[in-house]
Design an enzyme around this catalytic site. Structure first.
Site, PDB file in Angstrom:
ATOM      1  N   SER A  38     -10.658   4.958   2.322  1.00  0.00           N
ATOM      2  CA  SER A  38      -9.435   5.592   1.845  1.00  0.00           C
ATOM      3  C   SER A  38      -8.748   6.331   2.999  1.00  0.00           C
ATOM      4  CB  SER A  38      -9.771   6.514   0.667  1.00  0.00           C
ATOM      5  OG  SER A  38      -8.622   6.879  -0.045  1.00  0.00           O
ATOM      6  N   ASP A 161      -8.850   1.603  -3.963  1.00  0.00           N
ATOM      7  CA  ASP A 161      -9.583   2.565  -3.152  1.00  0.00           C
ATOM      8  C   ASP A 161     -11.021   2.130  -2.865  1.00  0.00           C
ATOM      9  OD1 ASP A 161     -11.084   4.994  -2.402  1.00  0.00           O
ATOM     10  OD2 ASP A 161      -9.239   6.047  -2.924  1.00  0.00           O
TER      11      ASP A 161
END
Length: 291
Positions: A38, A161
């Site tokens: 991320s 993510d």
């Protein structure tokens, strides 16, 4: 010795990561392998490009742009984080605060970004070959938080993510041949991750992706196991963990510049507090060139 660097995600809490990386640049610490999840993978890209203070600007200064994060970002992109604003308008070649792509690519260190395949729920690992000076979709994919961000399509597959499937990819670094690993966390290293909240929301929104839902619901179990293993590696001298000495009590979505600068400043302070142990781990004296 092959030295690895593992960067946890954490939204705006990664202002702490930005500080640690800036001080590592000052001290000329040069890993051979960098993997991020991320926001961590974006931080790793700026680090390899040698762009000191760039990560701080994204967490403290640029986040004040109403199109970056929040209601206006949602209206213009359908996501709480407007990833195209961040990684196209700002980061791409000719952007407001572009990544030095050439410097990143020329850096001999490997760079990896963890994303999650929404169909399989399994991690996918992007490399430098998957990005270009005008296309950072791989980073967007790693940063796309389910429910609050739309999945990002890369070469016909949708991703979200990386933390959904592999929040702390230390094992990936070891399998890549790293002898020692530097790990930067956004939470204290003795913390315990709780089960994901808002189950009804993500089960409803992601109902067409049962494998992704399962991966999200296993995230806390997987993370706690990974963190315990990483602490054991540190005890054995194979890992060094930079982590906040106290919990960072801010939301993933905070925009308060004073709070975010405070997190960054905490990272600078705690790096100095941990510096002598870090020197022992690296087995060399650190001499900052630009303190």
């Amino acid at each position: 010795m092959k030295l690895g660097l593992v960067l946890e995600g954490g939204g705006m809490k990664c202002a702490y990561t930005a500080a640690i990386l800036d001080r590592m640049m000052d001290d000329q610490v040069k890993p051979d392998y960098v993997i991020g999840v991320s926001a961590g993978c974006a931080c790793g890209a700026s680090f390899l490009a040698g762009q000191r203070d760039r990560n701080r600007r994204f967490f403290v200064d640029h986040v004040q742009d109403p199109k970056y994060l929040g209601l206006q970002a949602w209206k213009s992109s359908g996501s709480i984080f407007n990833l195209r604003r961040i990684y196209q308008d700002y980061t791409a070649e000719g952007g407001i605060d572009p990544l030095d792509y050439d410097a990143m690519v020329k850096n001999p260190a490997e760079w990896w970004a963890v994303a999650t395949d929404v169909e399989t729920g399994k991690p996918h690992y992007f490399t430098k070959e998957d990005v270009s000076a005008t296309d950072y979709s791989a980073i967007m994919a790693s940063c796309s938080i389910p429910v609050v961000c739309r999945p990002i399509e890369v070469r016909g597959r949708k991703y979200c993510d990386g933390g959904c499937s592999n929040s702390l990819p230390v094992q990936h670094a070891l399998e890549a041949g790293c002898d020692k690993v530097i790990v930067i966390l956004c939470r204290p290293k003795d913390s315990v991750r709780e089960p994901e909240k808002m189950r009804f929301a993500y089960r409803t929104v992601l109902r067409n992706y049962p494998n992704l839902i399962h991966s999200i619901e296993m995230r806390h179990i997987r993370y706690n196991r990974q963190l315990r293993a990483t602490r054991r590696l540190e005890e054995e001298g194979h890992a060094f963990i930079f982590a906040p000495h106290e919990p960072i009590h801010v939301s993933t979505y905070t925009k308060d510049p004073g709070v975010l600068q405070g997190i960054y400043d905490t990272g600078l302070k705690e790096y100095e507090e941990d510096r002598s142990r870090f020197e022992t781990f690296l087995k060399k004296q650190l001499t900052a060139e630009n303190v």
